[in-house]
Design an enzyme around this catalytic site. Structure first.
Site, PDB file in Angstrom:
ATOM      1  N   SER A 141       0.826  -1.215   0.000  1.00 14.11           N
ATOM      2  CA  SER A 141       0.000   0.000   0.000  1.00 14.11           C
ATOM      3  C   SER A 141       0.857   1.260   0.000  1.00 14.11           C
ATOM      4  O   SER A 141       2.066   1.211   0.228  1.00 14.11           O
ATOM      5  CB  SER A 141      -0.924   0.016   1.218  1.00 14.11           C
ATOM      6  N   CYS A 142       0.203   2.402  -0.204  1.00 17.67           N
ATOM      7  CA  CYS A 142       0.920   3.678  -0.240  1.00 17.67           C
ATOM      8  C   CYS A 142       1.045   4.320   1.137  1.00 17.67           C
ATOM      9  O   CYS A 142       1.357   5.496   1.244  1.00 17.67           O
ATOM     10  CB  CYS A 142       0.250   4.621  -1.221  1.00 17.67           C
TER      11      CYS A 142
END
Ligand SMILES: *Cc1c(COP(=O)(O)O)cnc(C)c1O
Length: 388
Positions: free
Chosen positions: A323-324
């Protein structure tokens, strides 16, 4: 004998090629084996599988078929079991602080057994489920537990008798005592100490005119963990001996979660990014903290990552998820074989408190889930034809 289900390199490669990663692989034979160990060494205890550990339908179906009962904590879990056709008489609603929706679900699904640890809960139960059979959840001290459940739940010993009398006076069927020594408990002492207190309370209750007849040992039974030594059959034998000595007549229940499913699932994940920061390699995997590795946060669990590289010098590295979010880092500075893009990693014994708390944060789907016993014949046939 292997203490838990673990895929070999060929199987990992074949499964990854066929299904992609991240992939969760469940062995229903391992779940069955785990259930049978408890039945063997705790023969008097009716197993109530705590489904929060892993509510995958394949596990629930198997446990139902094996004759297990179930421990639930919410209206959603009650509904899930009801929809599978599991009778309410096989369910205990073991959340000491229940919601209105949960109590209403008990009525519509025929669940009558529940726990409580406060006077306000007695009022709630009386108002919505007046025919309930209740167990008092007792608070016990176990600082050694991997996950301590006694800071949040349980009545103090000195309040226990009054609460039980109150429940009986409210018209509830005051039937017994429950406790939870804490998850991943690797010695029998906390169980034995809790049973000591329970025995005293049974006697005090009897003198006060209550007929307690159920002892619920809760969960907490451990799975293999690196650098931790324990002997589960021996622990269970000691608990059984104490039950025979002090509770020869009582009905015994237990509520294992982790033990039933923890060793039955493997995760296969791939390296999708490699970089170097301050001299340390960073490996990005296609599964992270918001997915199966949610157990790192919620369960404080240290997962084992196996690569299939042999004869290489290990390096210290950091593993991050896809994920970011910068929180999405699972392991910092752990020893691993040097990895490359596309390498596969196997995470054994990751069935409990993993996929159950996974999210789809940032648009990443939850890991696919397959059953090994449905697959293995095809995989083995493939392997054989390859060697011909
Ligand atoms: C979570 C829970 C369990 C299962 O605990 P494990 O340590 O996974 O065995 C059992 N009973 C109750 C009430 C729980 O909250």
């Amino acid at each position: 004998m292997c203490r838990y289900f673990q895929l070999n390199q060929t199987a990992v490669e074949k499964l990854a090629a066929r299904f992609g990663t991240p992939l969760l692989v469940l062995s229903i034979n391992q779940v069955k084996k785990n259930y049978e160990v408890l039945r063997k060494y705790l023969p008097r205890a009716k197993v109530h599988y705590a489904i929060k550990a892993n509510p995958h339908p394949e596990i629930l179906r198997l446990m139902a078929k094996l004759g297990s009962n179930f421990d639930v904590a919410s209206d959603g879990e009650i509904q899930t079991l009801f929809d599978m056709g599991i009778d309410g008489s096989r369910i205990i609603y073991a959340n000491p602080v229940k919601t209105r929706a949960g109590l209403l679900a008990c009525n519509s699904c025929g669940v009558r057994r529940m726990t409580f640890d406060s006077a306000t809960e007695i009022e709630k139960i009386k108002a919505l489920c007046p025919n309930a059979t209740v167990l008092l959840r007792l608070r016990i001290d176990n600082k050694a537990a991997h996950v301590d459940l006694n800071s949040k739940f349980g009545a103090a010993r000195e309040d226990a008798l009054q609460l039980m009398l109150k429940a009986q006076a409210a018209g509830l069927n005051m039937a017994g005592i429950a406790f939870h020594v804490g998850s991943q408990t690797v010695v029998s002492d906390p169980y034995l100490q809790a049973l000591d207190t329970t025995r005293e309370l049974f006697a005090e209750a009897k003198a006060a005119g209550l007929n307690l007849h159920i002892v619920d040992l809760g969960g907490g039974m451990p799975i293999p963990e690196e650098k931790v030594k324990f002997n589960l059959p021996e622990m269970l034998k000691q608990i059984s001996a104490r039950l025979d000595e002090d509770f020869p007549e009582a009905e015994i229940w237990c509520e294992p979660g982790r033990y039933i499913c923890g060793t039955a699932v493997n995760l296969i994940t791939s390296v999708i990014g490699v970089t170097n920061r301050g001299g340390m390699p960073w490996y990005f995997l296609d599964e992270g903290l918001y997915g199966t590795f949610s157990g790192v946060l919620f369960d404080q669990w240290d997962f084992k990552l196996l690569s299939f590289k042999k004869g290489v010098k290990k390096v210290r590295a950091t593993f991050a998820g896809p994920s970011c979010d910068s929180l999405d880092v699972m392991f910092r500075g752990v020893m691993t074989a040097p990895l490359e893009m596309g390498d596969l990693l196997l995470v054994p014994a990751c069935g409990a408190y993993t996929s159950a708390s996974a999210t789809t944060f940032n648009g990443f789907s939850k890991a696919k889930f397959i059953v090994w016993e449905d697959m293995k014949h095809r995989i083995e046939v493939d392997t054989r034809s390859e060697t011909l």
